[in-house]
Design a protein around this motif. Structure first.
Motif, PDB file in Angstrom:
ATOM      1  N   LEU A 102      -1.080  18.567  16.723  1.00  0.00           N
ATOM      2  CA  LEU A 102      -1.512  19.839  16.154  1.00  0.00           C
ATOM      3  C   LEU A 102      -0.336  20.451  15.398  1.00  0.00           C
ATOM      4  CD1 LEU A 102      -1.730  22.574  18.930  1.00  0.00           C
ATOM      5  CD2 LEU A 102      -0.266  20.570  19.029  1.00  0.00           C
ATOM      6  N   SER A 103      -0.630  21.435  14.580  1.00  0.00           N
ATOM      7  CA  SER A 103       0.385  22.081  13.752  1.00  0.00           C
ATOM      8  C   SER A 103       0.962  23.301  14.461  1.00  0.00           C
ATOM      9  CB  SER A 103      -0.233  22.501  12.409  1.00  0.00           C
ATOM     10  OG  SER A 103      -1.233  23.478  12.618  1.00  0.00           O
ATOM     11  N   GLY A 104       2.022  23.843  13.868  1.00  0.00           N
ATOM     12  CA  GLY A 104       2.628  25.039  14.432  1.00  0.00           C
ATOM     13  C   GLY A 104       1.678  26.222  14.487  1.00  0.00           C
ATOM     14  N   PRO A 105       0.973  26.555  13.385  1.00  0.00           N
ATOM     15  CA  PRO A 105       0.021  27.664  13.456  1.00  0.00           C
ATOM     16  C   PRO A 105      -1.059  27.459  14.517  1.00  0.00           C
ATOM     17  CG  PRO A 105       0.473  27.104  11.168  1.00  0.00           C
ATOM     18  CD  PRO A 105       1.143  26.058  11.997  1.00  0.00           C
ATOM     19  N   ALA A 106      -1.519  26.209  14.682  1.00  0.00           N
ATOM     20  CA  ALA A 106      -2.540  25.956  15.709  1.00  0.00           C
ATOM     21  C   ALA A 106      -1.971  26.132  17.107  1.00  0.00           C
ATOM     22  CB  ALA A 106      -3.107  24.546  15.534  1.00  0.00           C
ATOM     23  N   ASN A 127      16.447  32.023   8.155  1.00  0.00           N
ATOM     24  CA  ASN A 127      16.337  30.841   7.297  1.00  0.00           C
ATOM     25  C   ASN A 127      14.920  30.761   6.754  1.00  0.00           C
ATOM     26  OD1 ASN A 127      16.447  28.388   6.021  1.00  0.00           O
ATOM     27  ND2 ASN A 127      17.176  27.225   7.793  1.00  0.00           N
ATOM     28  N   ALA A 128      14.801  30.818   5.424  1.00  0.00           N
ATOM     29  CA  ALA A 128      13.474  30.804   4.813  1.00  0.00           C
ATOM     30  C   ALA A 128      12.798  29.451   4.941  1.00  0.00           C
ATOM     31  CB  ALA A 128      13.575  31.200   3.341  1.00  0.00           C
ATOM     32  N   ASP A 129      13.548  28.377   5.199  1.00  0.00           N
ATOM     33  CA  ASP A 129      12.953  27.050   5.345  1.00  0.00           C
ATOM     34  C   ASP A 129      12.409  26.809   6.752  1.00  0.00           C
ATOM     35  OD1 ASP A 129      13.599  26.458   2.720  1.00  0.00           O
ATOM     36  OD2 ASP A 129      15.570  25.650   3.252  1.00  0.00           O
ATOM     37  N   THR A 130      12.757  27.656   7.689  1.00  0.00           N
ATOM     38  CA  THR A 130      12.286  27.521   9.068  1.00  0.00           C
ATOM     39  C   THR A 130      11.166  28.524   9.324  1.00  0.00           C
ATOM     40  OG1 THR A 130      14.482  26.825   9.811  1.00  0.00           O
ATOM     41  CG2 THR A 130      12.950  27.625  11.492  1.00  0.00           C
ATOM     42  N   PHE A 131      10.072  28.022   9.895  1.00  0.00           N
ATOM     43  CA  PHE A 131       8.944  28.882  10.250  1.00  0.00           C
ATOM     44  C   PHE A 131       8.808  28.904  11.767  1.00  0.00           C
ATOM     45  CE2 PHE A 131       8.231  28.792   5.880  1.00  0.00           C
ATOM     46  CZ  PHE A 131       7.185  29.626   5.533  1.00  0.00           C
ATOM     47  N   GLU A 132       8.254  30.010  12.266  1.00  0.00           N
ATOM     48  CA  GLU A 132       8.183  30.164  13.710  1.00  0.00           C
ATOM     49  C   GLU A 132       7.162  31.216  14.101  1.00  0.00           C
ATOM     50  OE1 GLU A 132      12.138  31.431  14.684  1.00  0.00           O
ATOM     51  OE2 GLU A 132      11.769  33.509  14.130  1.00  0.00           O
ATOM     52  N   ALA A 159       5.223  23.552   6.083  1.00  0.00           N
ATOM     53  CA  ALA A 159       3.991  22.762   6.113  1.00  0.00           C
ATOM     54  C   ALA A 159       3.276  22.851   7.454  1.00  0.00           C
ATOM     55  CB  ALA A 159       4.297  21.308   5.773  1.00  0.00           C
ATOM     56  N   GLY A 160       3.906  23.448   8.467  1.00  0.00           N
ATOM     57  CA  GLY A 160       3.282  23.594   9.779  1.00  0.00           C
ATOM     58  C   GLY A 160       3.696  22.548  10.789  1.00  0.00           C
ATOM     59  N   ALA A 161       4.559  21.597  10.394  1.00  0.00           N
ATOM     60  CA  ALA A 161       5.006  20.567  11.337  1.00  0.00           C
ATOM     61  C   ALA A 161       5.949  21.189  12.360  1.00  0.00           C
ATOM     62  CB  ALA A 161       5.701  19.436  10.590  1.00  0.00           C
ATOM     63  N   ILE A 162       5.697  20.934  13.630  1.00  0.00           N
ATOM     64  CA  ILE A 162       6.507  21.495  14.702  1.00  0.00           C
ATOM     65  C   ILE A 162       7.794  20.688  14.841  1.00  0.00           C
ATOM     66  CG2 ILE A 162       6.597  22.001  17.172  1.00  0.00           C
ATOM     67  CD1 ILE A 162       3.580  22.286  17.146  1.00  0.00           C
ATOM     68  N   SER A 163       8.901  21.383  14.996  1.00  0.00           N
ATOM     69  CA  SER A 163      10.175  20.713  15.287  1.00  0.00           C
ATOM     70  C   SER A 163      10.509  20.795  16.771  1.00  0.00           C
ATOM     71  CB  SER A 163      11.305  21.319  14.445  1.00  0.00           C
ATOM     72  OG  SER A 163      11.437  22.714  14.720  1.00  0.00           O
ATOM     73  N   ASN A 164      10.297  21.957  17.390  1.00  0.00           N
ATOM     74  CA  ASN A 164      10.544  22.084  18.823  1.00  0.00           C
ATOM     75  C   ASN A 164       9.862  23.337  19.357  1.00  0.00           C
ATOM     76  OD1 ASN A 164      12.635  24.451  18.975  1.00  0.00           O
ATOM     77  ND2 ASN A 164      13.422  23.090  17.372  1.00  0.00           N
ATOM     78  N   MET A 165       9.711  23.382  20.663  1.00  0.00           N
ATOM     79  CA  MET A 165       9.181  24.549  21.367  1.00  0.00           C
ATOM     80  C   MET A 165      10.130  24.859  22.519  1.00  0.00           C
ATOM     81  SD  MET A 165       5.026  24.040  21.378  1.00  0.00           S
ATOM     82  CE  MET A 165       5.035  22.542  22.356  1.00  0.00           C
ATOM     83  N   ARG A 166      10.409  26.140  22.698  1.00  0.00           N
ATOM     84  CA  ARG A 166      11.338  26.558  23.752  1.00  0.00           C
ATOM     85  C   ARG A 166      10.762  27.761  24.495  1.00  0.00           C
ATOM     86  NH1 ARG A 166      15.962  28.706  22.621  1.00  0.00           N
ATOM     87  NH2 ARG A 166      15.585  29.245  20.434  1.00  0.00           N
ATOM     88  N   ALA A 167      11.187  27.883  25.730  1.00  0.00           N
ATOM     89  CA  ALA A 167      10.814  29.042  26.540  1.00  0.00           C
ATOM     90  C   ALA A 167      11.962  29.349  27.491  1.00  0.00           C
ATOM     91  CB  ALA A 167       9.533  28.779  27.320  1.00  0.00           C
TER      92      ALA A 167
END
Length: 287
Positions: A102-106, A127-132, A159-167
């Motif tokens: 799945l994508s980042g927005p999803a 950073n404008a190239d990083t979305f979150e 593009a919505g591709a996830i690089s990592n998730m943190r908590a």
């Protein structure tokens, strides 16, 4: 006695011309006129018809000759490179590599559906190239105890591709069984179940009991650990990293630049969960 003078001879009337004579005369004249009109390549007929304003010979449309079909192009030729028929080489083999389903927005939408009210997927401020998208919640400080807080962030590209998730959770609440509060555990359940990877069951059980765990599998790196100097602080990371040569070859082959994007899978969470508070994260958590 009758008078013979009444029978004296009367003058004879004009002789009548038979009808057959007129028919023969008409036919003869028609033949003569027709012969005259049709003679000399029918020029007389054309002159008479032009004089009276009609044309017995309307112009016919000229049909163009069919165009010649173009010659077919010669068949294309392609020369195979020599390595195309070489025997397989073990050093060039690829490997199984896990990918995001799945994508980042999803992913952010799935977290919101589970009750974790993250922000919308947008460019990061640094950073404008990083979305979150992110979520931050801080509780009240009680006496000498640390303030309980929760921070969640999902990062990727435009593009919505996830690089990592943190908590990160600090001084988390516990239930009556001494396990992680279900409202907080829901964060990790969503992050681990939405990608639809079915081989990390032990990870979720360890997080539920606040035990350190690290797992690697087909390029996925998952860790849940507490800080050495601050035992009440726990950090969770989930990322995909192609480390070996075969994994990198697989990642490059199945790159999104060469394949059509896959449809988003349905959210695993179907029921509405209670919403958690949302606040802006401090700079120390976001970097």
């Amino acid at each position: 006695m009758l008078d013979n003078s009444s029978y004296a001879k009367q003058p004879a009337g004009k002789p009548r011309i038979p009808v057959i004579f007129w028919l023969l005369l008409t036919m003869s004249l028609s033949l003569v006129i027709g012969t005259v009109l049709l003679s000399n390549d029918m020029r007389h007929l054309k002159a008479v018809s032009h004089y009276f304003g009609f044309d017995p010979f309307p112009p016919q449309l000229k049909t163009l000759p069919p165009k010649a079909l173009p010659r077919p192009a010669p068949p294309a030729t392609y020369k195979l490179p020599p390595h195309a028929i070489d025997a397989p080489v073990a050093q060039t083999a690829s490997a199984f590599l896990r990918t995001w389903r799945l994508s980042g927005p999803a992913m952010c939408a799935a977290l919101r559906q589970a009750g974790i009210q993250t922000s919308e997927w947008a460019a990061a401020s640094f950073n404008a190239d990083t979305f979150e998208c992110f979520y931050e919640h801080s509780g009240k400080r009680e006496k000498d105890q640390l303030t309980n807080s929760i921070f969640v962030i999902v990062r990727g590209d435009a593009a919505g591709a996830i690089s990592n998730m943190r908590a990160k959770i600090v001084n988390p609440g516990m239930d009556q069984n001494g396990q992680l509060d279900p409202a907080v555990l829901r964060i990790f359940e969503t992050m681990l179940r939405q990608p639809q990877w079915l081989d990390f069951h032990e990870t979720l059980n360890a997080i539920k009991n606040l035990k350190d765990v690290k797992e690697d599998g087909f390029g996925a790196n998952i860790s849940f650990t507490h800080e050495v100097l601050n035992p009440e602080r726990y950090n969770f990371t989930l990322s995909l990293n192609a480390t070996s040569g075969p994994q990198k070859r697989t990642r490059n082959f199945f790159s999104g630049r060469a394949w059509l994007p896959a449809p988003e899978p349905a959210f695993a969470a179907s029921r509405t969960q209670p919403e958690l508070l949302r606040q802006e994260p401090p700079a120390e958590h976001r970097n």
